[in-house]
Design an enzyme around this catalytic site. Sequence first.
Site, PDB file in Angstrom:
ATOM      1  CG  ASP A  42      42.178  30.414  10.905  1.00 56.12           C
ATOM      2  OD1 ASP A  42      42.057  31.371  10.102  1.00 56.12           O
ATOM      3  OD2 ASP A  42      42.925  30.455  11.904  1.00 56.12           O
ATOM      4  CG  HIS A 247      12.379  26.206   2.768  1.00 56.89           C
ATOM      5  ND1 HIS A 247      12.622  27.095   1.748  1.00 56.89           N
ATOM      6  CD2 HIS A 247      11.899  25.093   2.177  1.00 56.89           C
ATOM      7  CE1 HIS A 247      12.290  26.537   0.589  1.00 56.89           C
ATOM      8  NE2 HIS A 247      11.839  25.326   0.821  1.00 56.89           N
ATOM      9  CG  ASP A 264      11.823  18.034   2.756  1.00 48.97           C
ATOM     10  OD1 ASP A 264      12.614  17.251   2.192  1.00 48.97           O
ATOM     11  OD2 ASP A 264      11.255  18.980   2.168  1.00 48.97           O
ATOM     12  CG  ASP A 275      13.533  16.748  -1.912  1.00 50.46           C
ATOM     13  OD1 ASP A 275      13.275  16.804  -0.704  1.00 50.46           O
ATOM     14  OD2 ASP A 275      13.193  17.632  -2.729  1.00 50.46           O
ATOM     15  CG  HIS A 354       4.812  23.797  -1.377  1.00 51.61           C
ATOM     16  ND1 HIS A 354       4.690  22.615  -2.071  1.00 51.61           N
ATOM     17  CD2 HIS A 354       4.546  23.496  -0.081  1.00 51.61           C
ATOM     18  CE1 HIS A 354       4.392  21.645  -1.223  1.00 51.61           C
ATOM     19  NE2 HIS A 354       4.276  22.153  -0.018  1.00 51.61           N
ATOM     20  CG  HIS A 358      11.864  20.271  -6.883  1.00 50.56           C
ATOM     21  ND1 HIS A 358      12.963  19.464  -6.751  1.00 50.56           N
ATOM     22  CD2 HIS A 358      11.247  20.250  -5.666  1.00 50.56           C
ATOM     23  CE1 HIS A 358      13.030  19.010  -5.508  1.00 50.56           C
ATOM     24  NE2 HIS A 358      11.987  19.453  -4.828  1.00 50.56           N
ATOM     25  CG  HIS A 365      14.914  23.092  -5.513  1.00 48.77           C
ATOM     26  ND1 HIS A 365      14.468  24.235  -4.917  1.00 48.77           N
ATOM     27  CD2 HIS A 365      14.319  22.072  -4.848  1.00 48.77           C
ATOM     28  CE1 HIS A 365      13.635  23.925  -3.932  1.00 48.77           C
ATOM     29  NE2 HIS A 365      13.538  22.617  -3.868  1.00 48.77           N
ATOM     30  CD  GLU A 388       8.390  19.001  -2.942  1.00 49.58           C
ATOM     31  OE1 GLU A 388       8.475  19.403  -1.766  1.00 49.58           O
ATOM     32  OE2 GLU A 388       9.343  19.025  -3.747  1.00 49.58           O
ATOM     33  CE1 TYR A 392       3.605  21.847   4.633  1.00 50.29           C
ATOM     34  CE2 TYR A 392       2.397  22.701   2.726  1.00 50.29           C
ATOM     35  CZ  TYR A 392       3.403  21.899   3.256  1.00 50.29           C
ATOM     36  OH  TYR A 392       4.184  21.152   2.424  1.00 50.29           O
ATOM     37  NE  ARG A 409       7.522  19.159   1.927  1.00 50.07           N
ATOM     38  CZ  ARG A 409       7.741  20.068   2.875  1.00 50.07           C
ATOM     39  NH1 ARG A 409       6.804  20.946   3.179  1.00 50.07           N
ATOM     40  NH2 ARG A 409       8.885  20.120   3.520  1.00 50.07           N
ATOM     41  CD  GLU A 411      10.121  16.297  -1.516  1.00 52.81           C
ATOM     42  OE1 GLU A 411      10.382  16.579  -0.338  1.00 52.81           O
ATOM     43  OE2 GLU A 411      10.594  16.917  -2.490  1.00 52.81           O
TER      44      GLU A 411
HETATM   45  N1  GLY Z   1      13.670  19.690   0.298  1.00 54.93           N
HETATM   46  C1  GLY Z   1      13.339  20.812  -0.475  1.00 54.93           C
HETATM   47  C2  GLY Z   1      12.179  20.537  -1.311  1.00 54.93           C
HETATM   48  O1  GLY Z   1      11.431  19.640  -1.026  1.00 54.93           O
HETATM   49  O2  GLY Z   1      11.976  21.150  -2.325  1.00 54.93           O
HETATM   50 MN    MN Z   2      11.422  18.668  -2.949  1.00 56.04          MN
HETATM   51 MN    MN Z   3      11.911  17.991   0.182  1.00 57.86          MN
END
Ligand code: GLY
Ligand code: MN
Ligand code: MN
Length: 441
Positions: A42, A247, A264, A275, A354, A358, A365, A388, A392, A409, A411
Amino acid sequence: MTLIPHVPQSEIQQRRKALLSACKANSVIIIPAASEVTRSRDTEYLFRQDSYFWYLTEFNEPDAFLVMSNAANREKNLAMFVRPKDKLAEIWDGRRLGETSAVDRFELDIAYSIDQMKEKLPEWLNEHEHLYFSLGQNERADSLVHAALSACKNSPKNAMTPPSSIFDVNEIIDAMRLIKSENELEVMQQAANISAEAHKRAMRFAQAGKFEYQLEAEILHEFAMNGARAPAYGSIVGSGNNACILHYTENSDALSENDLVLIDAGCELSGYAADITRTFPVSGRFSQAQKALYQIVLDAQLASLDVLKPGATLGEAMQAAVSTICKGLIKLGILKGELDEVIESEKWKSFFMHGIGHYLGLDVHDVGVYKKGGEDIPLGVGTVITIEPGIYISEDEDVDEQYKGIGIRIEDNIVIVENGYKNLTKNAPKTIEEIELLMSN
Ligand code: GLY
Ligand code: MN
Ligand code: MN
């Protein structure tokens, strides 16, 4: 606490007008709201409105439909289906705006209860040549629209004529959403400022023995105390080797004195996302190996930023980052060979797997086309992107021991402006000196 900025209704109305005029003549447009999602039995997840519906209404109730027509000589061109007022339901589950107030708030021609959908939606389809609707995005909406089309098509004695073509309305809205207005940029700047403060709070709080989820709690606390109830996505707090899981959201481990921690996290404010990623030493001081890798990522990020201006592409930003990362990793002996050969062979993808960034907006995204005919789309003024890059090196990599278990990273959130770019997230410290200084206080 500062006032929470949001996009004014006058601009939301402008968006609806712009959308209507971008559609072919004699079209009807249907935009569904999101529905609640069950978490367990519920209870539901915190409600998040559909971004397209939010973009055209700023209305935060589930299950509603926005219906618009650009047909000439129609008495009613703007309607909404909303949950009806219901005393009992409101006592249990919360307030509802209801039809009468919806008309006033959104200056509608008419509002219906969602219970009238079956009867009224076919009437809105009737005698329109084209339907603009995004099929395949919302199952409930697909089935309601399908039923309405069917009712229209099978009306007794062909009393109704349904649209003869269906277009994806998202294509038009995506292009609109890609370029942010002054009002949107103001909200995004505030989301960025709050998120930058949250990263600073986590850096100050970090120490060996604290848990990753406790840093996450510090972040969420800072968001909420500044008007942002929710994060824009699940916060990533990865220490040591966990930072190599792109992730990672378990956030369950304790911090170790000699590790780096990668966070992040960004808040959602009035629907818009920030972000930000920052990486810092638990102890407050980078080791030599950490410094060496961190500086390469920072140099790569600065090289990427350096290419940004109207007409530049994310592909160019990526090339700048890759070249810097390859040079740096060759120098440390982590990648072997000549620069050109290392870049060409894509050996760097073992350590930077990666993309460079974006679009950012209502969705983290965000919507918008990246490529056309195989070519990168040039960035336009008012486009917001992330930059970003990262490195790694997980514990299983065959490299010098000192570099293992390090994920980094950096960003930032960037808006393209006439003469280059503006960094919305510059308040979050990112040089080695800035981070060590903040953490020593
Ligand atoms: N936080 C997800 C990315 O950096 O794309
Ligand atoms: Mn991002
Ligand atoms: Mn991010």
